[in-house]
Design an enzyme around this catalytic site. Structure first.
Site, PDB file in Angstrom:
ATOM      1  N   ALA A 167       0.831  -1.207   0.000  1.00  0.00           N
ATOM      2  CA  ALA A 167       0.000   0.000   0.000  1.00  0.00           C
ATOM      3  C   ALA A 167       0.863   1.253   0.000  1.00  0.00           C
ATOM      4  O   ALA A 167       0.551   2.241  -0.682  1.00  0.00           O
ATOM      5  CB  ALA A 167      -0.944  -0.004   1.201  1.00  0.00           C
ATOM      6  N   ASP A 168       1.948   1.238   0.758  1.00  0.00           N
ATOM      7  CA  ASP A 168       2.857   2.385   0.765  1.00  0.00           C
ATOM      8  C   ASP A 168       3.470   2.603  -0.614  1.00  0.00           C
ATOM      9  O   ASP A 168       3.608   3.739  -1.070  1.00  0.00           O
ATOM     10  CB  ASP A 168       3.966   2.165   1.793  1.00  0.00           C
ATOM     11  CG  ASP A 168       3.519   2.440   3.215  1.00  0.00           C
ATOM     12  OD1 ASP A 168       3.182   3.584   3.514  1.00  0.00           O
ATOM     13  OD2 ASP A 168       3.515   1.505   4.020  1.00  0.00           O
TER      14      ASP A 168
END
Length: 395
Positions: A167-168
């Site tokens: 997600a980052d």
């Protein structure tokens, strides 16, 4: 050749991981990135993951192409230095919890007052407003709340989180895209703006039509393991010599080639074979056909046969396979960088190739605060002033 962002100055006041990765992408394509870290509390990514001789190896990648300076933004003198940096910069990336910059008298309004053309990218777990804005959060929470974990894993197993910052990473690419879009808008208007990026959102954008299918049909996608609800065969299969291979048949023609290759051409005459969803409903039968054929052959023979049939197959690699693969070598996907601390390092190269203004890795991640004196000197601070700030713990 210079990168397309040559001349763009970026302040990175961010940690773990989306904000710093966004700055890495900008630096890879020529931006002058100054990473701001607390004098006594370096970015935790310096100690994240594997290390050699006490030096974090992940930091060497995420910190590349950045100058590193220390600054305590909770102190008035530190705030004054940041305002001076903002006055001469194009972009500020921050990922403090909402309200933190405001508490430090560094709210966007004040930053835009000293530099109306500044692009301020605020990267947080949940965004700048809403009932969860005040909560701490990391990429794993975004992977859970975005719907990714719910559809990942075996049907009879628990939701599954990735073992890395997915997600980052997606949020970082989205942030870099948002910043370049804002810079393009500034070319027309002369005005900067504030970017509010919530890490929970780019991850959700990657998950296809799930929201629309739920809205229109009430359909909630289940966990399918390595299978797909939209096509088959689509799975990983083990060869005779123990190599896992991924097969995908997203198009009808590829699906037909695969079943002919594995000796089951009669399947193409079945009514259900004519659509991806129909094939997915018969995934058990297709997996037996494809998996059984692959299990009787070595991986190299399977790959050659799929190539000859113009069907899609790929090995399931770990780092060893990536480092040895000739396609990655041809693309230059893995770069070698000379580093003052560790010598020659291999790491992922820049995201893409450009014919006229390519990106490049100029240096790997530098020690904590290595460029503080240089950055302050560029602001006109002499040695006595730097010594004063250091004695006060500002830098």
């Amino acid at each position: 050749m210079t990168g397309p962002l040559d001349g763009i100055r970026v302040i990175e006041a961010a940690t773990l991981f989306a904000g710093p990765l966004a700055a890495t992408h900008l630096g890879d394509f020529g931006a002058d990135v100054v990473k701001i870290e607390h004098p006594a509390r370096p970015d935790a990514s310096r100690g994240h993951g594997a290390s050699k001789d006490g030096i974090g190896l992940w930091w060497k990648t995420i910190g590349r192409n950045k100058r590193t300076a220390t600054l305590d933004l909770s102190q008035l003198d530190g705030q004054r230095v940041l305002l001076e940096l903002a006055q001469r910069s194009d972009v500020l990336i921050e990922n403090f919890r909402p309200g933190t910059l405001e508490r430090w008298h560094l709210a966007p309004d004040r930053l835009l007052e000293v530099n109306p053309g500044l692009i301020i990218a605020r990267v947080t777990a949940f965004g700048q407003h809403g009932p969860y804005a005040h909560r701490p959060g990391f990429g794993s929470i975004a992977e859970a709340m975005s719907g990714f974990a719910a559809v990942t894993g075996e049907p009879d197993g628990p939701p599954t989180l990735p073992p890395f910052g997915l997600a980052d990473g997606i949020a970082a690419i989205a942030t870099a895209f948002a910043i370049t879009a804002a810079l393009r808008a500034r070319d027309e208007s002369g005005r900067g703006q504030v970017i509010d990026l919530a890490i929970i959102e780019p991850m959700l954008a990657m998950l296809g039509g799930q929201i629309t299918a739920y809205d229109q049909l009430g359909f909630v996608q289940p966990r399918l393991g390595n299978r797909s609800a939209n096509n088959a065969p689509r799975n990983v299969y083990r060869s005779r010599d123990g190599q896992w291979l991924a097969v995908s048949t997203s198009s009808q023609s590829i699906a037909e080639r695969v079943v002919r290759l594995v000796g089951r051409p009669e399947l193409t005459e079945e009514p259900w074979f004519a659509t991806g969803r129909g094939r997915a409903e018969h995934a058990d039968e297709l997996d037996v056909a494809v998996g059984g054929w692959i299990a009787e052959r070595d991986a190299a023979d399977v790959s050659r046969a799929f190539d000859d049939a113009q069907a899609a197959v790929g090995p399931v690699y770990d780092a060893r396979g990536i480092a040895a693969d000739p396609q990655f070598a041809a693309l230059g996907t893995i770069a070698t960088v000379d580093d003052d601390e560790l010598g020659a390092l291999r790491m992922q190269n820049v995201l893409f190739r450009m014919s006229q203004t390519p990106g490049r890795i100029r240096w790997a991640g530098r020690p904590h605060g290595a460029d503080t004196d240089t950055v302050l000197a560029e602001l006109g601070r002499d040695a006595d002033e730097v010594a004063r700030l250091r004695a006060m713990g500002v830098v």
